[in-house]
Write a protein that holds these residues in place. Structure first.
Motif, PDB file in Angstrom:
ATOM      1  N   SER A 155     -44.940 -35.505 -39.846  1.00 52.42           N
ATOM      2  CA  SER A 155     -43.604 -36.044 -39.572  1.00 52.42           C
ATOM      3  C   SER A 155     -43.673 -36.995 -38.379  1.00 52.42           C
ATOM      4  O   SER A 155     -44.275 -36.679 -37.355  1.00 52.42           O
ATOM      5  N   LEU A 156     -43.047 -38.143 -38.541  1.00 49.22           N
ATOM      6  CA  LEU A 156     -43.091 -39.189 -37.522  1.00 49.22           C
ATOM      7  C   LEU A 156     -41.764 -39.349 -36.784  1.00 49.22           C
ATOM      8  O   LEU A 156     -41.741 -39.578 -35.580  1.00 49.22           O
ATOM      9  N   LYS A 157     -40.652 -39.267 -37.510  1.00 44.16           N
ATOM     10  CA  LYS A 157     -39.318 -39.456 -36.927  1.00 44.16           C
ATOM     11  C   LYS A 157     -38.396 -38.385 -37.480  1.00 44.16           C
ATOM     12  O   LYS A 157     -38.387 -38.126 -38.679  1.00 44.16           O
ATOM     13  N   GLN A 158     -37.618 -37.771 -36.590  1.00 45.88           N
ATOM     14  CA  GLN A 158     -36.738 -36.683 -36.995  1.00 45.88           C
ATOM     15  C   GLN A 158     -35.349 -36.854 -36.388  1.00 45.88           C
ATOM     16  O   GLN A 158     -35.215 -37.356 -35.277  1.00 45.88           O
ATOM     17  N   THR A 159     -34.342 -36.428 -37.130  1.00 42.29           N
ATOM     18  CA  THR A 159     -32.994 -36.246 -36.619  1.00 42.29           C
ATOM     19  C   THR A 159     -32.679 -34.767 -36.780  1.00 42.29           C
ATOM     20  O   THR A 159     -32.735 -34.244 -37.885  1.00 42.29           O
ATOM     21  N   PHE A 160     -32.394 -34.102 -35.669  1.00 37.88           N
ATOM     22  CA  PHE A 160     -32.154 -32.667 -35.663  1.00 37.88           C
ATOM     23  C   PHE A 160     -30.694 -32.353 -35.366  1.00 37.88           C
ATOM     24  O   PHE A 160     -30.043 -33.067 -34.605  1.00 37.88           O
ATOM     25  N   ARG A 161     -30.198 -31.282 -35.965  1.00 42.65           N
ATOM     26  CA  ARG A 161     -28.912 -30.721 -35.563  1.00 42.65           C
ATOM     27  C   ARG A 161     -29.126 -29.905 -34.296  1.00 42.65           C
ATOM     28  O   ARG A 161     -30.177 -29.307 -34.096  1.00 42.65           O
ATOM     29  N   ASP A 162     -28.091 -29.847 -33.468  1.00 42.32           N
ATOM     30  CA  ASP A 162     -28.117 -29.017 -32.278  1.00 42.32           C
ATOM     31  C   ASP A 162     -26.926 -28.064 -32.340  1.00 42.32           C
ATOM     32  O   ASP A 162     -26.056 -28.196 -33.203  1.00 42.32           O
ATOM     33  N   GLY A 163     -26.860 -27.113 -31.424  1.00 40.58           N
ATOM     34  CA  GLY A 163     -25.722 -26.200 -31.391  1.00 40.58           C
ATOM     35  C   GLY A 163     -25.931 -24.997 -32.288  1.00 40.58           C
ATOM     36  O   GLY A 163     -27.068 -24.576 -32.552  1.00 40.58           O
ATOM     37  N   SER A 164     -24.823 -24.466 -32.810  1.00 43.47           N
ATOM     38  CA  SER A 164     -24.881 -23.217 -33.573  1.00 43.47           C
ATOM     39  C   SER A 164     -25.644 -23.347 -34.889  1.00 43.47           C
ATOM     40  O   SER A 164     -26.165 -22.351 -35.406  1.00 43.47           O
ATOM     41  N   ASP A 165     -25.706 -24.549 -35.450  1.00 50.08           N
ATOM     42  CA  ASP A 165     -26.454 -24.750 -36.710  1.00 50.08           C
ATOM     43  C   ASP A 165     -27.713 -25.580 -36.472  1.00 50.08           C
ATOM     44  O   ASP A 165     -28.111 -26.407 -37.279  1.00 50.08           O
ATOM     45  N   ALA A 166     -28.369 -25.336 -35.339  1.00 49.05           N
ATOM     46  CA  ALA A 166     -29.545 -26.120 -34.950  1.00 49.05           C
ATOM     47  C   ALA A 166     -30.653 -26.035 -35.988  1.00 49.05           C
ATOM     48  O   ALA A 166     -30.855 -25.005 -36.627  1.00 49.05           O
ATOM     49  N   GLY A 167     -31.345 -27.148 -36.167  1.00 48.08           N
ATOM     50  CA  GLY A 167     -32.472 -27.197 -37.094  1.00 48.08           C
ATOM     51  C   GLY A 167     -32.693 -28.596 -37.618  1.00 48.08           C
ATOM     52  O   GLY A 167     -31.905 -29.509 -37.354  1.00 48.08           O
ATOM     53  N   PRO A 168     -33.772 -28.801 -38.371  1.00 51.30           N
ATOM     54  CA  PRO A 168     -34.066 -30.138 -38.887  1.00 51.30           C
ATOM     55  C   PRO A 168     -33.028 -30.589 -39.908  1.00 51.30           C
ATOM     56  O   PRO A 168     -32.620 -29.822 -40.768  1.00 51.30           O
ATOM     57  N   TYR A 169     -32.612 -31.847 -39.767  1.00 46.90           N
ATOM     58  CA  TYR A 169     -31.626 -32.436 -40.681  1.00 46.90           C
ATOM     59  C   TYR A 169     -32.283 -33.529 -41.514  1.00 46.90           C
ATOM     60  O   TYR A 169     -32.143 -33.590 -42.720  1.00 46.90           O
ATOM     61  N   TYR A 201     -42.099 -40.427 -46.803  1.00 47.95           N
ATOM     62  CA  TYR A 201     -41.193 -39.628 -47.625  1.00 47.95           C
ATOM     63  C   TYR A 201     -40.261 -38.789 -46.760  1.00 47.95           C
ATOM     64  O   TYR A 201     -40.518 -38.564 -45.562  1.00 47.95           O
ATOM     65  N   ALA A 202     -39.162 -38.328 -47.369  1.00 49.09           N
ATOM     66  CA  ALA A 202     -38.233 -37.408 -46.718  1.00 49.09           C
ATOM     67  C   ALA A 202     -38.761 -35.998 -46.935  1.00 49.09           C
ATOM     68  O   ALA A 202     -38.970 -35.588 -48.078  1.00 49.09           O
ATOM     69  N   VAL A 203     -38.984 -35.266 -45.853  1.00 52.73           N
ATOM     70  CA  VAL A 203     -39.555 -33.923 -45.971  1.00 52.73           C
ATOM     71  C   VAL A 203     -38.651 -33.029 -46.813  1.00 52.73           C
ATOM     72  O   VAL A 203     -39.122 -32.297 -47.679  1.00 52.73           O
ATOM     73  N   HIS A 204     -37.340 -33.081 -46.566  1.00 55.77           N
ATOM     74  CA  HIS A 204     -36.413 -32.267 -47.342  1.00 55.77           C
ATOM     75  C   HIS A 204     -36.071 -33.004 -48.639  1.00 55.77           C
ATOM     76  O   HIS A 204     -35.369 -34.014 -48.621  1.00 55.77           O
ATOM     77  N   GLY A 205     -36.598 -32.527 -49.735  1.00 55.14           N
ATOM     78  CA  GLY A 205     -36.388 -33.166 -51.030  1.00 55.14           C
ATOM     79  C   GLY A 205     -37.592 -33.918 -51.538  1.00 55.14           C
ATOM     80  O   GLY A 205     -37.756 -34.104 -52.743  1.00 55.14           O
ATOM     81  N   GLY A 206     -38.450 -34.405 -50.632  1.00 54.27           N
ATOM     82  CA  GLY A 206     -39.678 -35.068 -51.038  1.00 54.27           C
ATOM     83  C   GLY A 206     -39.529 -36.494 -51.537  1.00 54.27           C
ATOM     84  O   GLY A 206     -40.483 -37.082 -52.040  1.00 54.27           O
ATOM     85  N   THR A 207     -38.328 -37.082 -51.396  1.00 52.46           N
ATOM     86  CA  THR A 207     -38.079 -38.436 -51.898  1.00 52.46           C
ATOM     87  C   THR A 207     -38.999 -39.456 -51.237  1.00 52.46           C
ATOM     88  O   THR A 207     -39.124 -39.478 -50.009  1.00 52.46           O
ATOM     89  N   THR A 208     -39.640 -40.287 -52.040  1.00 52.00           N
ATOM     90  CA  THR A 208     -40.434 -41.388 -51.492  1.00 52.00           C
ATOM     91  C   THR A 208     -39.505 -42.419 -50.868  1.00 52.00           C
ATOM     92  O   THR A 208     -38.550 -42.873 -51.492  1.00 52.00           O
ATOM     93  N   ILE A 209     -39.791 -42.788 -49.629  1.00 51.82           N
ATOM     94  CA  ILE A 209     -38.976 -43.762 -48.912  1.00 51.82           C
ATOM     95  C   ILE A 209     -39.646 -45.129 -48.915  1.00 51.82           C
ATOM     96  O   ILE A 209     -38.996 -46.155 -49.091  1.00 51.82           O
ATOM     97  N   ALA A 210     -40.948 -45.162 -48.744  1.00 54.66           N
ATOM     98  CA  ALA A 210     -41.683 -46.433 -48.747  1.00 54.66           C
ATOM     99  C   ALA A 210     -43.167 -46.126 -48.895  1.00 54.66           C
ATOM    100  O   ALA A 210     -43.584 -44.963 -48.843  1.00 54.66           O
ATOM    101  N   SER A 211     -43.947 -47.168 -49.080  1.00 56.11           N
ATOM    102  CA  SER A 211     -45.400 -47.035 -49.116  1.00 56.11           C
ATOM    103  C   SER A 211     -45.987 -48.047 -48.143  1.00 56.11           C
ATOM    104  O   SER A 211     -45.275 -48.871 -47.584  1.00 56.11           O
TER     105      SER A 211
END
Length: 198
Positions: free
Chosen positions: A95-109, A121-131
């Motif tokens: 993983s190179l770039k992440q947007t995370f939730r914070d607070g009571s529902d903290a975790g990877p978004y 690719y997007a880690v959640h779902g596995g969608t190819t984003i680019a090559s």
């Protein structure tokens, strides 16, 4: 103060007054640039040296990370921009770039990762984003997060991925992080880090 110094200061002030507001690389503004604080995260075999991020081991388990974690923000629209160049990659699914939730529902978004061979690719779902994110190639990443609406990812200026967003608190991270199915080693150099909001 000498007249020459005053003249130079006046000229600089005039140029600053004429300068356009900071413009982001993607999407319409107006955008306001800002510089959020960050902390460095080194875990397992992770190593951070300024904007160079390394995982030095091939361990396929445990918490292996070398990242910058930026300050939490809530509401509005935020844009991140940065370019990465993988200088060596013996591993995969990092993983190179992440947007995370914070607070009571903290975790990877949202997590943007790379496989050996250059697929982004997007880690959640596995969608190819680019090559094409191969060793030695510089890739520009912009994420635009309209909190409560959508999170959009641009690669080299082209919109490549959109996911819906809920309201709440979030923060940005980048560097090199072993995903659950990944392993190092890897070295990634980031550059051109900028943030805007509106």
């Amino acid at each position: 103060m000498p007249r020459k110094t005053l003249t130079v200061l006046a000229a600089v002030a005039a140029l600053l007054a004429l300068a356009p507001p900071a413009q982001a690389q993607v999407e319409s503004g107006p955008w306001t640039s800002y510089s959020p604080t960050f902390s460095v995260q080194e875990r397992g075999c992770g190593d951070v040296s300024d904007l160079t991020f390394r995982l030095t081991c091939s361990t396929a388990s445990g918490d292996q990370r070398a990242e910058r974690r930026y300050a939490t923000h809530t509401g509005g629209t935020r844009q991140f921009e940065g370019s990465f160049r993988i200088t060596s990659m013996g591993g995969t699914r990092i993983s190179l770039k992440q947007t995370f939730r914070d607070g009571s529902d903290a975790g990877p978004y949202f997590m943007l990762a790379v496989e050996r061979g250059g697929r982004l690719y997007a880690v959640h779902g596995g969608t190819t984003i680019a090559s094409g994110a191969i060793v030695g190639t510089t890739v520009r990443v912009n994420t635009v997060h309209a909190i409560g609406n959508a999170h959009r990812t641009y690669i080299n200026g082209s919109l490549r991925h959109t996911v819906s967003s809920t309201s709440g608190s979030y923060y940005d991270k980048f560097g090199a992080y072993r995903t659950a199915s990944g392993q190092g080693p890897v070295t990634v150099v980031w550059s051109g880090i900028r943030f805007w909001r509106k």
